[in-house]
Design a protein around this motif. Sequence first.
Motif, mmCIF file in Angstrom:
data_model
loop_
_atom_site.group_PDB
_atom_site.id
_atom_site.type_symbol
_atom_site.label_atom_id
_atom_site.label_comp_id
_atom_site.label_asym_id
_atom_site.label_seq_id
_atom_site.Cartn_x
_atom_site.Cartn_y
_atom_site.Cartn_z
ATOM 1 N N THR A 1 0.846 -1.198 0.000
ATOM 2 C CA THR A 1 0.000 0.000 0.000
ATOM 3 C C THR A 1 0.879 1.245 0.000
ATOM 4 O OG1 THR A 1 -0.046 0.086 2.403
ATOM 5 C CG2 THR A 1 -1.809 -1.164 1.333
ATOM 6 N N GLU B 1 -6.100 0.262 9.229
ATOM 7 C CA GLU B 1 -5.966 -0.491 7.969
ATOM 8 C C GLU B 1 -7.309 -0.895 7.392
ATOM 9 O OE1 GLU B 1 -2.885 -3.621 8.706
ATOM 10 O OE2 GLU B 1 -1.945 -2.452 7.105
ATOM 11 N N GLU B 2 -8.332 -0.092 7.636
ATOM 12 C CA GLU B 2 -9.630 -0.414 7.054
ATOM 13 C C GLU B 2 -10.366 0.839 6.610
ATOM 14 O OE1 GLU B 2 -12.582 -1.605 9.912
ATOM 15 O OE2 GLU B 2 -11.218 -1.325 11.583
ATOM 16 N N ALA B 3 -9.612 1.895 6.322
ATOM 17 C CA ALA B 3 -10.204 3.106 5.771
ATOM 18 C C ALA B 3 -11.252 3.720 6.681
ATOM 19 C CB ALA B 3 -10.809 2.829 4.386
ATOM 20 N N GLY C 1 -8.757 7.495 9.272
ATOM 21 C CA GLY C 1 -8.216 8.686 8.612
ATOM 22 C C GLY C 1 -6.818 9.075 9.061
ATOM 23 N N THR D 1 -4.179 9.641 6.266
ATOM 24 C CA THR D 1 -4.526 10.528 5.158
ATOM 25 C C THR D 1 -3.310 11.258 4.603
ATOM 26 O OG1 THR D 1 -6.731 10.873 6.081
ATOM 27 C CG2 THR D 1 -5.948 12.512 4.491
ATOM 28 N N VAL E 1 -7.114 7.972 1.854
ATOM 29 C CA VAL E 1 -6.584 7.106 2.913
ATOM 30 C C VAL E 1 -5.507 6.231 2.284
ATOM 31 C CG1 VAL E 1 -8.415 7.023 4.638
ATOM 32 C CG2 VAL E 1 -8.691 5.745 2.530
ATOM 33 N N CYS F 1 -3.840 3.798 3.617
ATOM 34 C CA CYS F 1 -3.730 2.420 4.127
ATOM 35 C C CYS F 1 -4.380 1.420 3.199
ATOM 36 C CB CYS F 1 -4.321 2.299 5.529
ATOM 37 S SG CYS F 1 -6.126 2.344 5.598
ATOM 38 N N ILE F 2 -5.250 1.875 2.301
ATOM 39 C CA ILE F 2 -5.828 0.928 1.335
ATOM 40 C C ILE F 2 -5.586 1.424 -0.085
ATOM 41 C CG2 ILE F 2 -7.632 0.009 2.852
ATOM 42 C CD1 ILE F 2 -9.478 1.883 0.962
ATOM 43 N N PHE F 3 -4.598 2.285 -0.250
ATOM 44 C CA PHE F 3 -4.289 2.830 -1.570
ATOM 45 C C PHE F 3 -3.140 1.999 -2.137
ATOM 46 C CE2 PHE F 3 -2.541 5.765 -4.648
ATOM 47 C CZ PHE F 3 -3.623 6.525 -5.082
ATOM 48 N N ASP G 1 -14.574 11.721 8.895
ATOM 49 C CA ASP G 1 -13.982 10.405 9.131
ATOM 50 C C ASP G 1 -12.503 10.481 9.482
ATOM 51 O OD1 ASP G 1 -16.341 9.110 8.856
ATOM 52 O OD2 ASP G 1 -15.848 8.043 7.019
ATOM 53 N N ARG H 1 -13.647 -4.372 14.778
ATOM 54 C CA ARG H 1 -13.026 -3.402 13.880
ATOM 55 C C ARG H 1 -13.593 -2.029 14.208
ATOM 56 N NH1 ARG H 1 -11.019 -5.113 9.015
ATOM 57 N NH2 ARG H 1 -10.584 -7.302 9.242
ATOM 58 N N ALA I 1 -14.832 -0.152 12.139
ATOM 59 C CA ALA I 1 -16.057 0.002 11.344
ATOM 60 C C ALA I 1 -17.273 -0.527 12.092
ATOM 61 C CB ALA I 1 -15.917 -0.724 10.010
ATOM 62 N N ARG I 2 -17.030 -1.325 13.133
ATOM 63 C CA ARG I 2 -18.166 -1.872 13.870
ATOM 64 C C ARG I 2 -18.286 -1.258 15.265
ATOM 65 N NH1 ARG I 2 -16.629 -7.938 12.176
ATOM 66 N NH2 ARG I 2 -17.002 -7.664 9.974
ATOM 67 N N TYR I 3 -17.211 -0.656 15.710
ATOM 68 C CA TYR I 3 -17.243 -0.001 17.021
ATOM 69 C C TYR I 3 -16.977 1.472 16.772
ATOM 70 C CZ TYR I 3 -16.485 1.015 21.916
ATOM 71 O OH TYR I 3 -16.605 1.523 23.179
#
Lengths: 935, 292
Positions: free
Chosen positions: A28, A47-49, A52, A55, A64, A66-68, A141, A859, A861-863
């Motif tokens: 990445t 590591e899941e966008a 931020g 950035t 972001v 980390c996923i680029f 974000d 993650r 994204a979930r918390y």
Amino acid sequence: MTSSPEFREITLTVNGREHRVRIAPGETLAYLLRERLGLTGTKIGCEEAECGACTVEVDGEPVVSCIFPAEKAHGRHVLTIEGLARDENGHLVLHPLQQAFVEHGAVQCGFCIPGQIMTAHALLRHNPEPSREDIRHALKDTLCRCGGYPSIESAIQAAARALREGTPVPRPEIPPSIRAGRVVGRPRPRPDAVDKVTGRAIFTDDLKFPGMLYARVLRAEVPHGILRGLDVSQARQMPGVHAVLTAEDLPAARTHGLIVSDWPILVGVGERIRYVGDALAIVAADTPDRAEEALAAIRVDIEELPPLTDPVQALQPDAPRLHEGGNLLKHIKVRKGDVEAGFAQADVVLEHTFHTPIYEHAFLEPECSIAVPQPDGSMYVYVGSQIPYADRRQVAAALGLPEEKVRIVGQHMGGGFGGKEDIAGQIHAALLAQATGRPVKLLFSRRESMMVHPKRHATQIRVRIGAKKDGRLVAVQTELYGDTGAYASLGEKVMTRATTHSAGPYEVPHVKADCYAVYTNNPPAGAFRGFGVTQSAFAIESMMDMLAHALGMDPVEIRRKNALREGSVTSTGQVLREGVGLLECIEKVEAEMRRLSDGQDPFRPRRVPGKPHLVRAWGFAVAFKNTGLGGGAPDQSTVEVELLPEGVLEVRTSAAELGQGLVAVLQLIAAEETGLGPDRVRVLVMDTGRTPDGGPTTASRQTAVTGNAARLAAQGLLKAVQAWASEYYDCPPEAVAFRGDALVAGDRTVALPHLVQAMRDAGLEPRTRFTYHAPETRPLGQPGDMHFAFSFAAQAAEVEVNTRTGEVRVLRVISANDVGMAVNPLGLKGQIEGGVAMGIGTALTERFIVENGRVVTDRLARYRIPSIVHMPEEVHPIVVEHPARGGPYGAKGVGEIVSIPTAPAITNAIYHAVGVRVDRLPVDQEVLLLALTTR
Amino acid sequence: MRRLWNLYLRPRTVPEALRAIHEAPQPAAFIAGGTDLLLDIETGRHPRPHTLVDVTDVDELQALEVRGDRLFVGAAVPVARVAASPLVRTHAQALAEACALIAGPQVRNLATLGGNVAHALPAADGTIALVALDAQAEVASPRGRRRVPLETLFLGPGRSALGHDELLVGFYLPLARPGQASAFRRVMRPQGVALPILNAAVWLRREGDRVADVGIAMGPSGPVPRRLRATEAALRGHALTPERVAAAKEALLREARFRTSKFRASETYRRLLAGVLLEEALQTAWARAGTA
């Protein structure tokens, strides 16, 4: 691996410089920047966008990294945090955004700051005059767990103005302490702020050592069971794998733990697995990928057992015993007066049960440890830890080394909040380094971090409260169940604090509290900002509002009537002699709330004109929180100060800087006491090889305890210098003083390097060390003071409830905190903002879900932690200063108190707006809407 | 991060992209912004590919322009550009609003409209707006190009009807004429997965006080994004009276298949929200159409 034919070369421009870089497949942009170009200012938080932190700008747009994919950067222009400041003839010239972040106190732990600044930089590129809404939209974000969003917002606006008008960055207006000295009590940017806004601040994962290996840990992933078999033979044969260790390979201690050593370093065959995060094997390999592949090659045989998932269930007589001593970690009792006699006097008795879930610290820097073996057989461990000396003790025990042979070298920490007190990867990295003789880095993935480290206790709290018609409390009885999870951690201490604070900051003649801290197969629970009081404050402050309602009283009035004041006796029988600013907090918040309500009753619902489905109201809550360990635990800190030949006063202690601003506090104190300028003072923390023990960074204790040690050490140094210099320069001792960057002795001015040289030539070291012992405390159940000081707070929150959807927004928060004395008002502002942000998370956004012992919210994204869009339009900080006898200049703790009343203030506001009592955190908009539609 | 691919290709034209996906070491997959795909690969929801074929350098997929009586939005246009585009704001407000709500700017600059559609989630904001706006998708494959209604691209939650060698080129949307407008509205839960509890997009053509024509989509209201035709029928040709809106809500609750998503929302809550969102999006579009 460098010879792999799959490598390809790309060309890209980074910060104006063209680079030709060989990259590996799957790489990445974040990896390329950090590992290949050494630009470690770009941070990786998730590591899941989601967060931020990583950035950067690509061709002028924020992305972001980390996923680029690195391949995608070929031919592009990349701007990172390192590319913003300019070097003008050897002088660093900060970009106005960087300058503004420093001046406005927007920097705390600093881990998110490169991402914040780069996101803001891209915003200003398109929009030179952003409104608050524009800023919130752009930074939506880019998460900051220290929660300094209001300061970030004002910093961006200040920078935008400076850029538009070509003027210097305007400074914030922050009033000094009412007891300000020459430098203490006056706002000052923290000493590490410049490094943190330029990307130069080094966090553990930014370090590299020659020959370094990468570690991974095989986790049980099963909440309860017996490990029946573990076959690592294949993994050991794999190329690039240097060590695979199991419990059989442990050289010394088999368990660790801060108070109770009940946590297996590695679970052995035949032993019990108690939660999903239990470690079964550890691997060190050439690359993280290889280590991961080796984990996959380990064969595991687990006999799964049904998990114990809640404390009430775990106390049933037929429940399996998770630990030898059974499942009850501790039954904690508070007794004052005769509670039944109290209830007999009551005109009104109410009873209700409240629930709070597990919460996750979600510090943006995941745990990272690097162990580096030394030629003399000792082991260095580089880590961001809240208790370096406890790490040293536990690592030494695990390696079978004397403690002096282990050195914990603390690094900048990207937040802790209590979650970096226990051992994370320190021991595993050190074991692998010992086995291989090479440096070993163990970086947790975000999922691992969320699964493994201790959380905030989930609680069930029943409150029974009795009062006279006039609102005077006569009795409070509480029963608490705390889910302490698989291991003890600090569970007993946390739940003790929950229990002793469970009747609130009120004088109640009759109190009975019983708490059961219980082992389960959930992730362990331990320290988390608020230390149990977050939970019990939610219960009692909700109950106080229910009582006010039942009595037809004003919610502020009932609190004022019962509030602790000087001379009050707490639930544990402690007489409060001084430093009780609760009434002033209540009055100041009330006045501001009523001023903002334009003469209307703030607790009456108000519909938004033109949008009648939006209903607003205020809510009110108060809290108290001990400063210091208390309960009879010796509470001490040692600080060493030394004048160095380069003309700097170094302050050394192993107290931890996790973002809260201790380094600024110690800098100001040492400068105040010696007379030196703060820029002549350097603070070194968290290195057991160079800094004496400052004790754990917990219980809001460092400003008070280590602050005092620093004050007295600095005084000692000044006296020693005065004594020597008065003789040497032949003048009275009172004519010797430090002024700015020099020593004045009579009519002579001596530069510091000369002074140091002269003293050394005379055989004297300009160095003093002071161990400060906080006032003695008594254990719970014994008469006397359980704590040497308390902080107090009152908060009011205005919310808006959408009666069509159940959605809740916090509009304004007023937060008054009695901190004794504001040593650094700029840092204090950040702590208050961050405390409110975290309280909003507690109330509205955060819910850590464990289902049958398995972590669902694994993650970011979930918390979801609060983002800038969750912040109120205004956080109005009010500083109240009722000095504590023992604190430096009267200062007491602030780290925790600021976050405690927010959640009940919000839920009380919801009740006032729509009449629904939230008794289970977090607020669930669905439950709220169903309650609104079914009544 | 673990190695998620071995070979990364960046073709410049549609034929190159189609050739690459066919000839590259398999398994191969198209990638645009990667904001969903890479995380799916990382968590094992998507099989790990050997080759990723990045289509964001294909000029045709980056086009955003009026073509004849249609607005064309290339599949690889980042949603940030969609949200900011004056053309989209003029002709497809619902799409601009939906795209502005997706994640934050650092993700919006990478995530593409094509990726939003190809991911085939039943409540993807951009997709729901496209469906309500009656978008058509252009799909290229070695067998040629075809233009299909958007709704035909979905098989089930997360399952796209696109073949392995088929590439989304872009989307055609009707140009807004006087009296036509659209709106988007969604409700999130502050806790948990960052997916909408429910979203709604409404397009309508207003003639006087009458809804002459209407397109409605809501997600998730079934396994795939789709138009809610019975709800539309309850409104089409009628004046927008409170009774009509009530009738449309009833039709919606009969037609949509709301379900409980664990930890996110119950069916009951979604049914309560559905009418609210429908009405709010409808009234916004109605008001806009009155001034358009």
